[in-house]
Enzyme design. Structure first.
Site, PDB file in Angstrom:
ATOM      1  N   THR A 157      12.816  -0.254   6.618  1.00 52.64           N
ATOM      2  CA  THR A 157      12.126  -1.242   5.786  1.00 52.64           C
ATOM      3  C   THR A 157      11.366  -0.516   4.679  1.00 52.64           C
ATOM      4  O   THR A 157      10.830   0.574   4.898  1.00 52.64           O
ATOM      5  CB  THR A 157      11.168  -2.064   6.672  1.00 52.64           C
ATOM      6  OG1 THR A 157      11.963  -2.736   7.668  1.00 52.64           O
ATOM      7  CG2 THR A 157      10.393  -3.100   5.880  1.00 52.64           C
ATOM      8  N   LYS A 205      -2.958  -8.033  29.114  1.00 50.97           N
ATOM      9  CA  LYS A 205      -3.005  -8.470  30.513  1.00 50.97           C
ATOM     10  C   LYS A 205      -4.377  -9.068  30.828  1.00 50.97           C
ATOM     11  O   LYS A 205      -4.473 -10.130  31.446  1.00 50.97           O
ATOM     12  CB  LYS A 205      -2.725  -7.251  31.407  1.00 50.97           C
ATOM     13  CG  LYS A 205      -2.707  -7.526  32.880  1.00 50.97           C
ATOM     14  CD  LYS A 205      -2.438  -6.229  33.642  1.00 50.97           C
ATOM     15  CE  LYS A 205      -2.969  -6.323  35.062  1.00 50.97           C
ATOM     16  NZ  LYS A 205      -2.963  -5.026  35.728  1.00 50.97           N
ATOM     17  N   TYR A 215       9.361  10.565  18.645  1.00 48.00           N
ATOM     18  CA  TYR A 215       9.350   9.187  18.136  1.00 48.00           C
ATOM     19  C   TYR A 215      10.382   8.330  18.880  1.00 48.00           C
ATOM     20  O   TYR A 215      10.034   7.274  19.416  1.00 48.00           O
ATOM     21  CB  TYR A 215       9.648   9.218  16.642  1.00 48.00           C
ATOM     22  CG  TYR A 215       9.603   7.883  15.938  1.00 48.00           C
ATOM     23  CD1 TYR A 215       8.391   7.241  15.689  1.00 48.00           C
ATOM     24  CD2 TYR A 215      10.776   7.275  15.488  1.00 48.00           C
ATOM     25  CE1 TYR A 215       8.356   6.020  15.016  1.00 48.00           C
ATOM     26  CE2 TYR A 215      10.740   6.064  14.812  1.00 48.00           C
ATOM     27  CZ  TYR A 215       9.525   5.441  14.575  1.00 48.00           C
ATOM     28  OH  TYR A 215       9.499   4.238  13.900  1.00 48.00           O
ATOM     29  N   LEU A 245       1.710  -2.268  15.965  1.00 49.75           N
ATOM     30  CA  LEU A 245       2.461  -1.476  14.984  1.00 49.75           C
ATOM     31  C   LEU A 245       1.977  -0.034  14.898  1.00 49.75           C
ATOM     32  O   LEU A 245       2.560   0.761  14.153  1.00 49.75           O
ATOM     33  CB  LEU A 245       2.325  -2.119  13.583  1.00 49.75           C
ATOM     34  CG  LEU A 245       3.291  -3.235  13.188  1.00 49.75           C
ATOM     35  CD1 LEU A 245       3.159  -4.441  14.096  1.00 49.75           C
ATOM     36  CD2 LEU A 245       3.048  -3.653  11.742  1.00 49.75           C
ATOM     37  N   THR A 283       0.493   8.342  21.267  1.00 48.57           N
ATOM     38  CA  THR A 283       0.309   7.055  20.580  1.00 48.57           C
ATOM     39  C   THR A 283       1.248   6.017  21.165  1.00 48.57           C
ATOM     40  O   THR A 283       0.858   4.879  21.447  1.00 48.57           O
ATOM     41  CB  THR A 283       0.542   7.220  19.065  1.00 48.57           C
ATOM     42  OG1 THR A 283      -0.468   8.082  18.552  1.00 48.57           O
ATOM     43  CG2 THR A 283       0.498   5.891  18.329  1.00 48.57           C
TER      44      THR A 283
HETATM   45  P1  NAD Z   1       2.965   3.373   8.534  1.00 48.30           P
HETATM   46  O1  NAD Z   1       2.901   4.826   8.877  1.00 48.30           O
HETATM   47  O2  NAD Z   1       2.649   2.958   7.149  1.00 48.30           O
HETATM   48  O3  NAD Z   1       2.048   2.514   9.516  1.00 48.30           O
HETATM   49  C1  NAD Z   1       1.632   2.963  10.774  1.00 48.30           C
HETATM   50  C2  NAD Z   1       0.143   2.672  10.900  1.00 48.30           C
HETATM   51  O4  NAD Z   1      -0.306   3.028  12.210  1.00 48.30           O
HETATM   52  C3  NAD Z   1      -0.700   3.496   9.913  1.00 48.30           C
HETATM   53  O5  NAD Z   1      -1.639   2.667   9.306  1.00 48.30           O
HETATM   54  C4  NAD Z   1      -1.354   4.543  10.809  1.00 48.30           C
HETATM   55  O6  NAD Z   1      -2.569   5.024  10.282  1.00 48.30           O
HETATM   56  C5  NAD Z   1      -1.498   3.770  12.095  1.00 48.30           C
HETATM   57  N1  NAD Z   1      -1.596   4.638  13.282  1.00 48.30           N
HETATM   58  C6  NAD Z   1      -0.813   5.682  13.615  1.00 48.30           C
HETATM   59  N2  NAD Z   1      -1.196   6.211  14.779  1.00 48.30           N
HETATM   60  C7  NAD Z   1      -2.269   5.474  15.200  1.00 48.30           C
HETATM   61  C8  NAD Z   1      -3.126   5.536  16.341  1.00 48.30           C
HETATM   62  N3  NAD Z   1      -2.950   6.476  17.276  1.00 48.30           N
HETATM   63  N4  NAD Z   1      -4.126   4.628  16.439  1.00 48.30           N
HETATM   64  C9  NAD Z   1      -4.312   3.679  15.485  1.00 48.30           C
HETATM   65  N5  NAD Z   1      -3.544   3.584  14.386  1.00 48.30           N
HETATM   66  C10 NAD Z   1      -2.527   4.465  14.250  1.00 48.30           C
HETATM   67  O7  NAD Z   1       4.442   2.910   8.940  1.00 48.30           O
HETATM   68  P2  NAD Z   1       5.134   1.483   8.841  1.00 48.30           P
HETATM   69  O8  NAD Z   1       6.427   1.686   8.166  1.00 48.30           O
HETATM   70  O9  NAD Z   1       4.196   0.459   8.341  1.00 48.30           O
HETATM   71  O10 NAD Z   1       5.467   1.222  10.379  1.00 48.30           O
HETATM   72  C11 NAD Z   1       4.724   0.300  11.177  1.00 48.30           C
HETATM   73  C12 NAD Z   1       5.394   0.180  12.538  1.00 48.30           C
HETATM   74  O11 NAD Z   1       6.728  -0.284  12.394  1.00 48.30           O
HETATM   75  C13 NAD Z   1       5.479   1.508  13.298  1.00 48.30           C
HETATM   76  O12 NAD Z   1       5.252   1.284  14.655  1.00 48.30           O
HETATM   77  C14 NAD Z   1       6.914   1.939  13.080  1.00 48.30           C
HETATM   78  O13 NAD Z   1       7.383   2.740  14.130  1.00 48.30           O
HETATM   79  C15 NAD Z   1       7.626   0.591  13.031  1.00 48.30           C
HETATM   80  N6  NAD Z   1       8.885   0.707  12.279  1.00 48.30           N
HETATM   81  C16 NAD Z   1       8.877   0.845  10.915  1.00 48.30           C
HETATM   82  C17 NAD Z   1      10.082   0.995  10.249  1.00 48.30           C
HETATM   83  C18 NAD Z   1      10.155   1.134   8.752  1.00 48.30           C
HETATM   84  O14 NAD Z   1      11.253   1.347   8.233  1.00 48.30           O
HETATM   85  N7  NAD Z   1       9.103   1.001   7.993  1.00 48.30           N
HETATM   86  C19 NAD Z   1      11.286   1.012  10.970  1.00 48.30           C
HETATM   87  C20 NAD Z   1      11.212   0.911  12.351  1.00 48.30           C
HETATM   88  C21 NAD Z   1      10.026   0.736  13.013  1.00 48.30           C
END
Ligand code: NAD
Ligand code: UDP
Length: 315
Positions: free
Chosen positions: A173, A103, A143, A71, A90
């Site tokens: 979400t 893997k 993104y 995530l 990332t």
């Molecule tokens: P969020 O920003 O709260 O969570 C992302 C987490 O990843 C954070 O804790 C952040 O510190 C961590 N992070 C970012 N870059 C990093 C790195 N290089 N190394 C380690 N950790 C890193 O967002 P979220 O809403 O919880 O989203 C989680 C995942 O779900 C993401 O991949 C996002 O793209 C995907 N997503 C979320 C939604 C949504 O509506 N919330 C929709 C589509 C996809």
């Protein structure tokens, strides 16, 4: 079952860690704390099955796990555009590192992709077979294209190296533990309404999104990881579609706020409509979102009300 959750201290990740512990997993939560917070998982730190690791997925990590929920990636336009090159790194290097880990140790990886791979969709609602309409050089592309190439990497590691993948495309979400200054529409509107500030609608508010409550999403993520018949991609979200104008009015009503709605410029490449077709998820996972927007917003409002009373959050 030893399970790694990258981005585990973030909004969705922290709810997922909680549920996996309740399911009996050993959980390794990895996060660089860019948009995640220790406070999101502070209540889990005393659990002997929970471990928190500060790490950036851009660097390889050597751990022994059975499953990886990948995530890690900022999800809000404000945060992913803050350092777009880092967002691409990332998605590309981070996903290569996590697939490489899987893997080596033979773990299954679930990749959190996004409805943003559909861009400003010309097909509505969006099915998994739609290839999308993405501007490759716009402000959102770090993104959108990052997530698209992350999906490509998953499928290439699957075909070339037999890595056991699951790919889900998550639609908007929301819920408790979003950042108050996250920039996403639900947290922005709720925080503004609670503070009696104007709710800023970008554009004329006629663009649509379909909002899924976090508990419903977490259930589907676990279901997708646990099934053996489909690698994906699978859309996950709530198909109930609302205009952003309707969302603003609903938040004002539920908060009982005196806030007004004001209109600001629409950001570049802001998708006009978005609604998931979840036929595949329904059939595969026997899953259906059960939290309607009023209920979910009510729980989110309760969370931010408490947070704003106890925290000095500046937005
Ligand atoms: P969020 O920003 O709260 O969570 C992302 C987490 O990843 C954070 O804790 C952040 O510190 C961590 N992070 C970012 N870059 C990093 C790195 N290089 N190394 C380690 N950790 C890193 O967002 P979220 O809403 O919880 O989203 C989680 C995942 O779900 C993401 O991949 C996002 O793209 C995907 N997503 C979320 C939604 C949504 O509506 N919330 C929709 C589509 C996809
Ligand atoms: N939006 C808005 N006001 C805000 C934040 C967002 O009108 O304070 C709009 C934004 O332009 C978009 C929709 O709400 O049309 C959803 O934005 P968000 O950033 O939450 O998610 P995404 O655009 O990535 O779906």
């Amino acid at each position: 079952m030893r399970t790694l959750v990258t981005g585990g201290a973030g909004f969705i990740g922290s709810h997922l860690c909680e549920r996996l512990l309740a399911d009996g997993h050993e959980v390794l939560c990895l996060d660089n704390f860019f948009t995640g917070r220790r406070t999101n998982v502070a209540h889990l730190l005393g659990d002997p099955s929970f471990e928190l690791l500060r790490h950036d997925v851009i660097q390889p990590v050597l751990v022994e796990v059975d499953r990886v929920y990948h995530l890690a990636c900022p999800a809000s336009p404000v945060h992913y555009q803050y350092n777009p090159v880092k967002t691409v790194k990332t998605n590309v290097m981070g996903t290569i590192n996590m697939l490489g880990l899987c893997k080596r140790v033979g773990a299954r990886l679930l990749h959190a992709s996004t409805s943003e791979v559909y861009g400003d969709p010309a097909e509505h609602p969006q099915t998994e077979s739609y290839w999308g309409n993405v501007n490759p050089i716009g402000l959102r592309s770090c993104y959108d294209e990052g997530k698209r190439v992350a999906e490509t990497l998953c499928f290439d590691y699957y075909r070339q190296n037999s890595v056991d993948i699951r790919v889900v495309r998550i639609f908007n979400t929301y819920g408790p533990r979003m950042l108050a200054d996250d920039g996403r529409v639900v947290s922005n509107f709720v925080v503004s309404a609670l503070r009696g500030k104007d709710l800023e609608v970008y554009g004329d508010g006629s663009q649509t999104r379909s909002f899924c409550y976090v508990d419903d999403l977490v259930q589907a993520l676990r279901g997708m990881m646990n099934q053996d018949s489909e690698v994906g991609p699978v859309n996950l979200g709530n198909p109930s579609e609302f205009t952003i104008g309707q969302l603003a009015e609903l938040v004002i009503e539920l908060v009982g706020s005196s806030s007004a709605v004001v209109y600001r410029e629409l950001p570049q490449d802001d998708p006009t409509r978005r609604q998931p077709d979840i036929t595949k998820a329904r059939q595969l996972l026997d899953w259906e979102p059960t939290t309607d927007l009023r209920d979910g917003l009510g729980r989110t409002i309760d969370y931010f009300e408490t947070l704003l009373q106890t925290d000095s959050v500046d937005t």
